[in-house]
Design an enzyme around this catalytic site. Sequence first.
Site, short mmCIF file in Angstrom:
data_model
loop_
_atom_site.label_atom_id
_atom_site.label_comp_id
_atom_site.label_asym_id
_atom_site.label_seq_id
_atom_site.Cartn_x
_atom_site.Cartn_y
_atom_site.Cartn_z
CE LYS A 9 17.14 45.37 7.70
NZ LYS A 9 17.95 45.15 6.46
CE1 TYR A 49 16.58 50.24 4.81
CE2 TYR A 49 14.42 49.29 5.18
CZ TYR A 49 15.78 49.30 5.41
OH TYR A 49 16.35 48.37 6.26
CG PHE A 57 17.09 46.20 -3.56
CD1 PHE A 57 16.89 46.84 -2.34
CD2 PHE A 57 18.24 46.48 -4.28
CE1 PHE A 57 17.82 47.75 -1.85
CE2 PHE A 57 19.19 47.39 -3.78
CZ PHE A 57 18.96 48.03 -2.57
NE ARG A 85 26.65 50.49 8.35
CZ ARG A 85 25.81 50.33 7.33
NH1 ARG A 85 24.49 50.35 7.53
NH2 ARG A 85 26.25 50.14 6.11
CB THR A 91 24.96 45.41 2.94
OG1 THR A 91 25.29 46.70 3.47
CG2 THR A 91 23.51 45.41 2.47
NE ARG A 102 22.97 43.35 7.97
CZ ARG A 102 23.09 44.60 7.50
NH1 ARG A 102 24.26 45.04 7.06
NH2 ARG A 102 22.02 45.40 7.45
CG ASN A 112 20.36 42.48 5.68
OD1 ASN A 112 19.25 42.81 6.09
ND2 ASN A 112 21.16 43.30 5.03
CG HIS A 115 18.45 49.78 9.70
ND1 HIS A 115 18.85 50.24 8.46
CD2 HIS A 115 18.45 50.86 10.52
CE1 HIS A 115 19.05 51.55 8.53
NE2 HIS A 115 18.82 51.96 9.76
CD GLU A 126 18.47 55.44 9.72
OE1 GLU A 126 19.00 54.80 10.65
OE2 GLU A 126 18.77 55.28 8.53
P1 IDP Z 1 22.67 48.41 5.05
O1 IDP Z 1 21.43 47.81 5.67
O2 IDP Z 1 23.88 47.53 5.29
O3 IDP Z 1 22.89 49.84 5.44
P2 IDP Z 1 21.75 49.41 2.46
O4 IDP Z 1 22.58 49.51 1.23
O5 IDP Z 1 21.40 50.68 3.18
O6 IDP Z 1 22.48 48.37 3.46
O7 IDP Z 1 20.42 48.63 2.07
C1 IDP Z 1 19.34 48.58 2.96
C2 IDP Z 1 18.80 47.18 2.98
O8 IDP Z 1 18.28 46.87 1.69
C3 IDP Z 1 19.82 46.07 3.24
O9 IDP Z 1 20.09 45.87 4.61
C4 IDP Z 1 19.13 44.88 2.61
O10 IDP Z 1 18.13 44.35 3.49
C5 IDP Z 1 18.44 45.49 1.41
N1 IDP Z 1 19.26 45.35 0.21
C6 IDP Z 1 20.37 46.04 -0.13
N2 IDP Z 1 20.85 45.66 -1.32
C7 IDP Z 1 20.01 44.69 -1.75
C8 IDP Z 1 19.96 43.87 -2.93
O11 IDP Z 1 20.81 43.96 -3.81
N3 IDP Z 1 18.93 42.97 -3.01
C9 IDP Z 1 17.98 42.85 -2.03
N4 IDP Z 1 17.99 43.60 -0.92
C10 IDP Z 1 18.99 44.50 -0.78
MG MG Z 2 21.76 51.52 4.99
#
Ligand code: IDP
Ligand code: MG
Length: 148
Positions: A9, A49, A57, A85, A91, A102, A112, A115, A126
């Site tokens: 990212k 997304y 968010f 992963r 996450t 992370r 974070n 992805h 994807e």
């Molecule tokens: P992942 O990246 O670990 O698969 P996902 O739930 O798919 O997690 O969420 C995608 C991305 O959205 C996360 O990597 C993070 O950057 C962002 N994200 C997820 N939950 C939150 C939140 O509660 N606040 C802000 N950003 C979030």
């Molecule tokens: Mg995800």
Amino acid sequence: MEQTFIMIKPDGVQRGLVGEIISRFEKKGFSLKGLKFMNVERTFAECHYADLSAKPFFTGLVDYIISGPVVAMVWEGKGVVATGRKIIGATNPLASEPGTIRGDFAIDIGRNVIHGSDAVESATKEIALWFPEGTVSWQSSLKSWIYE
Ligand code: IDP
Ligand code: MG
């Protein structure tokens, strides 16, 4: 062989983590099959997304992903989706184990760094979205040293 989509990212790029992140996947033994350094459009990020479009968010997430260039990659190997992963970590970086990307390099969930596809099906979707031109067909000469 299984493939996954990995994206560094904009914060990972800005923080100079591109080499470190690529190195972790390489050293594990996974094979790089696609690599692009690019800016993405808002509509493209929204598409990537789409499953999260109802989340509060979502707009902030899309703003974050389009805030600078990203490194889009396809990595291949046995179990690469689930293991990818694990290499990335949870996450929320405050919950990510040290030793994960992370866990080692991030603090906030909204910054974070990386992805990774969460399942084989989403990886296929994807990879098709990010690499419509296809990936690179090659075989590492180390294969017989990595797989029995
Ligand atoms: P992942 O990246 O670990 O698969 P996902 O739930 O798919 O997690 O969420 C995608 C991305 O959205 C996360 O990597 C993070 O950057 C962002 N994200 C997820 N939950 C939150 C939140 O509660 N606040 C802000 N950003 C979030
Ligand atoms: Mg995800």
